[in-house]
Design an enzyme around this catalytic site. Structure first.
Site, PDB file in Angstrom:
ATOM      1  CG  ASP A  66      -0.250  -0.004   2.532  1.00  0.00           C
ATOM      2  OD1 ASP A  66       0.663  -0.842   2.708  1.00  0.00           O
ATOM      3  OD2 ASP A  66      -0.607   0.807   3.412  1.00  0.00           O
ATOM      4  CG  ASP A  95       7.256   4.312   2.261  1.00  0.00           C
ATOM      5  OD1 ASP A  95       7.384   3.132   2.617  1.00  0.00           O
ATOM      6  OD2 ASP A  95       6.737   5.176   2.976  1.00  0.00           O
ATOM      7  CD  GLU A 125       4.288   0.897   7.026  1.00  0.00           C
ATOM      8  OE1 GLU A 125       5.110   1.187   7.908  1.00  0.00           O
ATOM      9  OE2 GLU A 125       3.954   1.709   6.127  1.00  0.00           O
ATOM     10  CD  GLU A 126       2.961   4.326   3.928  1.00  0.00           C
ATOM     11  OE1 GLU A 126       2.896   5.043   4.938  1.00  0.00           O
ATOM     12  OE2 GLU A 126       4.006   4.156   3.278  1.00  0.00           O
ATOM     13  CD  GLU A 154       8.914   0.547   5.643  1.00  0.00           C
ATOM     14  OE1 GLU A 154       9.202   1.509   4.893  1.00  0.00           O
ATOM     15  OE2 GLU A 154       7.751   0.288   5.993  1.00  0.00           O
ATOM     16  CG  HIS A 339       4.975   9.405   2.747  1.00  0.00           C
ATOM     17  ND1 HIS A 339       4.393   9.398   3.986  1.00  0.00           N
ATOM     18  CD2 HIS A 339       5.216   8.091   2.460  1.00  0.00           C
ATOM     19  CE1 HIS A 339       4.279   8.166   4.440  1.00  0.00           C
ATOM     20  NE2 HIS A 339       4.785   7.356   3.515  1.00  0.00           N
TER      21      HIS A 339
END
Length: 368
Positions: A66, A95, A125-126, A154, A339
């Site tokens: 995700d 990410d 996870e987000e 990660e 992000h």
């Protein structure tokens, strides 16, 4: 299929938390030589892939498919990967679909391993992260197949691929203190109980206070005030209450109970309410553990550098492995655009990460 081609396919899925957009089905078909278990909990999909080669150790790779919403201002469609100047641009490149692609390709290409290889991929996870990796590990524990070691892919590198391995993470404690007062006219302070005045007498021992002195891998657990508010934004009325919000990214030297007791000590004698919420616990994997030493050796062989062990950054799903007693480390690409608009990853970084993971699998039992 090469790792870059796989990454580009994964980037096309609009897998905004918790929707996998069909990515789990694609991955299941791609990893057709692995046993697949799709665990769906409250709309979150968790894919567990397993292949037993022998009777040795169980090594698990983990990550999330995700991504956060792309936002506005992209130079291209955030879900149509674009190659430019040695980089791939798309949401999730850093990410962390690059890490997912590298670990999938490395495990698929593994021809032998003295033990069991597995992968856990989640679509949550987000977001809150409570129905993702944690649920997958709970299931594996119930059936007696909890991994012995884990790598979460990660994006942990700082300047160059392989320059940092995360061997732990700080915890996170959020707090709200509401100090009660008696509202009144500013011209008659003796008839009021001003919570701002009361707080000012103790804030010097609270704001920015270090709950511990830190350690080799952890900075001090500092109380960071994030918001203070009270009153009606007028000059002639004292407030009825004052709300102070704070956060502590705590090391393994400071616990939830330590924070609670310190707050009670500082605000003793005042009329106040305290709310604390621990969103994650700190953890630290021994730098001399089998997984840390093996991954370090693989990076040295493939990247030609010695990685730094670190615990910096926010939280990740590695905390769930630690909670289940599984020694876990994190290793991935550079994280300078996670992000962000026009998120990107270097092609060479992804290829190198794939080689690191492949080397780790091939040589996992060479370091005890």
């Amino acid at each position: 299929m090469e790792v870059i081609e796989l990454l580009k396919e994964l980037l096309k899925f609009r897998s905004i938390t918790p929707d996998d957009d069909g990515a789990m089905n694609y991955i299941t078909l791609f990893m057709n030589e692995f046993d697949a278990k799709l665990l769906e909990v409250n709309g979150v999909k968790n894919l567990i892939l397993t292949k037993k080669f022998g009777d040795g150790a169980h090594l698990c790779f983990a990550g999330h498919i995700d991504v956060v919403p792309p936002g506005q201002g992209w130079s291209s469609d955030p879900f149509e990967p674009v190659d430019k100047d040695g980089y791939i641009y798309a949401r999730g490149t850093q990410d962390m679909k690059s890490g997912v692609a590298a670990m999938l390709q490395a495990c698929k290409d593994a021809s032998s391993f003295d033990g069991t290889l597995s992968l856990i991929i989640t679509s949550d996870e987000e977001g809150d992260g409570i129905y993702g990796t944690k649920e997958a590990l709970k299931y594996l524990q119930e059936i007696g197949e909890l991994p012995e070691f884990a790598v979460v892919a990660e994006p942990t590198s700082f300047n160059k691929i392989g320059d940092m391995i995360k061997i732990g993470r700080r915890g996170s404690i959020n707090g709200v203190i509401t100090i009660k007062g008696v509202q009144g006219h500013a011209a008659y302070p003796s008839k009021c109980i001003n919570p701002i005045h009361q707080a000012s007498a103790v804030l010097a021992n609270f704001a920015g206070y270090d709950m511990d002195a830190g350690s080799r891998y952890f900075d001090p657990s500092k109380i960071v005030i994030t918001d203070i508010r009270g009153g009606m934004e007028v000059c002639n009325v004292t407030p009825n209450e004052l709300k102070i919000m704070f956060n502590i990214r705590n090391s393994d030297l400071t616990s939830y109970e330590d924070v609670k007791q310190y707050c009670e000590h500082i605000f003793n004698g005042l009329d106040y309410e305290l709310t604390l919420k621990e969103s994650s616990k700190p953890f630290l994997t021994d730098e001399n553990s089998k997984i840390a030493l093996n991954l370090k050796s693989s990076i040295e062989r493939i990247c030609g550098l010695t990685p730094e062990f670190s615990t910096t950054g926010g939280t990740s799903d590695a905390r769930y492995f630690a909670a289940f007693g599984v020694p876990v480390v994190e290793c991935g690409v550079v994280n300078d655009r996670i992000h962000a608009v026009d998120e990107r990853v270097g092609v060479s970084e992804v290829e190198t990460l794939y080689r690191v993971f492949s080397d780790l699998i091939s040589n996992f039992n060479s370091v005890n």
